[in-house]
Scaffold this motif. Structure first.
Motif, PDB file in Angstrom:
ATOM      1  N   GLY A  71      42.213  15.228  34.224  1.00 29.20           N
ATOM      2  CA  GLY A  71      41.946  14.577  35.501  1.00 29.20           C
ATOM      3  C   GLY A  71      41.748  15.608  36.595  1.00 29.20           C
ATOM      4  N   PHE A  96      44.039  11.897  39.996  1.00 26.51           N
ATOM      5  CA  PHE A  96      43.403  10.876  39.168  1.00 26.51           C
ATOM      6  C   PHE A  96      43.528  11.319  37.709  1.00 26.51           C
ATOM      7  CE2 PHE A  96      41.326  11.200  43.267  1.00 26.51           C
ATOM      8  CZ  PHE A  96      41.264   9.884  43.710  1.00 26.51           C
ATOM      9  N   LYS A 119      44.917   4.068  33.194  1.00 26.44           N
ATOM     10  CA  LYS A 119      44.338   4.841  34.289  1.00 26.44           C
ATOM     11  C   LYS A 119      45.327   4.854  35.447  1.00 26.44           C
ATOM     12  CE  LYS A 119      39.474   3.874  33.258  1.00 26.44           C
ATOM     13  NZ  LYS A 119      38.199   3.314  33.780  1.00 26.44           N
ATOM     14  N   THR A 121      46.171   6.430  39.469  1.00 27.64           N
ATOM     15  CA  THR A 121      45.855   7.134  40.711  1.00 27.64           C
ATOM     16  C   THR A 121      47.159   7.324  41.468  1.00 27.64           C
ATOM     17  OG1 THR A 121      43.651   6.118  40.833  1.00 27.64           O
ATOM     18  CG2 THR A 121      44.543   7.092  42.854  1.00 27.64           C
TER      19      THR A 121
END
Length: 235
Positions: A71, A96, A119, A121
């Motif tokens: 990331g 990320f 995923k 963030t």
């Protein structure tokens, strides 16, 4: 004779490079850069997040396979100079990342059942103590360590759906400890700092499924993040 001259040239070049690197007479760039009490910068970097699973009973780590990806991170730096060797640093950043989980359970017969793409963030906020050596010409090695906290904007913590609906859930807030090393490079116009840092969660991040006998989460005692940051800081 030709080999002799090549060897001689290499030795001369090596001696010259060593003299440039380590000689106390070399002209220093940005000689007064570290004198102010406060300084600022920005951070660009790469990251690789992993999960560490602790299981209940006799279950093995192979029950869940974690595939890591690369990331990226972007952030700001606030540095407070304590003395020539100590600095206190605040490095708020956004990271990320993605981790792919495969649940190795023979009862799962499809990818929808066995595979979860996680995923994330993060708003990641470390407070770090930087311990440097004495500056040597235009570079200065250091080690760094401290604590941090993060907000996972993709946690799904409040989502009523769980793994039975294809939703993997994590806690939103996590605390970590961090340790790493790097080097300050004093270039002609700015200071460039590459560093490597390990990040280790101190708490359980898993939100278990609604069913206490869930095939996904009932065997997990604790799930915590660990990761590696490679950061490039510009000041």
């Amino acid at each position: 004779m030709k080999k002799f001259f090549i060897l001689f040239a290499v030795l001369v070049c090596t001696q010259e490079m060593s003299a440039q690197l380590f000689s106390k007479e070399k002209v220093q760039n940005l000689q007064n850069f570290d004198k102010p009490r406060f300084s600022w910068g920005y951070i660009l970097g790469l990251n690789s997040y992993d999960f560490n699973f602790d299981y209940t009973g006799d279950f093995e780590d192979e029950d869940i396979i974690v595939d890591k990806t690369i990331g990226f991170s972007v952030g700001l730096l606030g540095n407070m100079r304590i003395n020539d060797y100590l600095d206190l640093r605040l490095e708020p950043m956004v990271t990320f990342t993605r981790r792919d989980l495969t649940f190795n359970n023979p009862l799962f017969t499809s990818q929808f059942e066995s595979f979860r793409e996680v995923k994330s963030t993060y708003v990641h906020i470390p407070l770090l103590l930087k311990i440097s050596t004495k500056r040597l010409n235009n570079f200065k090695p250091f080690i760094v360590g401290g604590i941090s906290t993060s907000i996972n904007l993709s946690s799904n913590e409040d989502n009523p759906d769980d793994n039975n609906s294809g939703e993997f859930r994590m806690k939103t807030n996590t605390n970590y400890f961090e340790v790493g090393f790097g080097v300050d490079l004093y270039l002609y116009y700015f200071k460039f700092t590459p560093s490597i840092r390990g990040v280790f969660a101190m708490s359980d991040e898993l939100v278990k499924d609604n069913d206490p006998n869930s095939l996904y989460t009932s065997t997990i005692d604790k799930m915590s993040t660990r990761g590696i940051f490679i950061n490039f800081t510009f000041q």
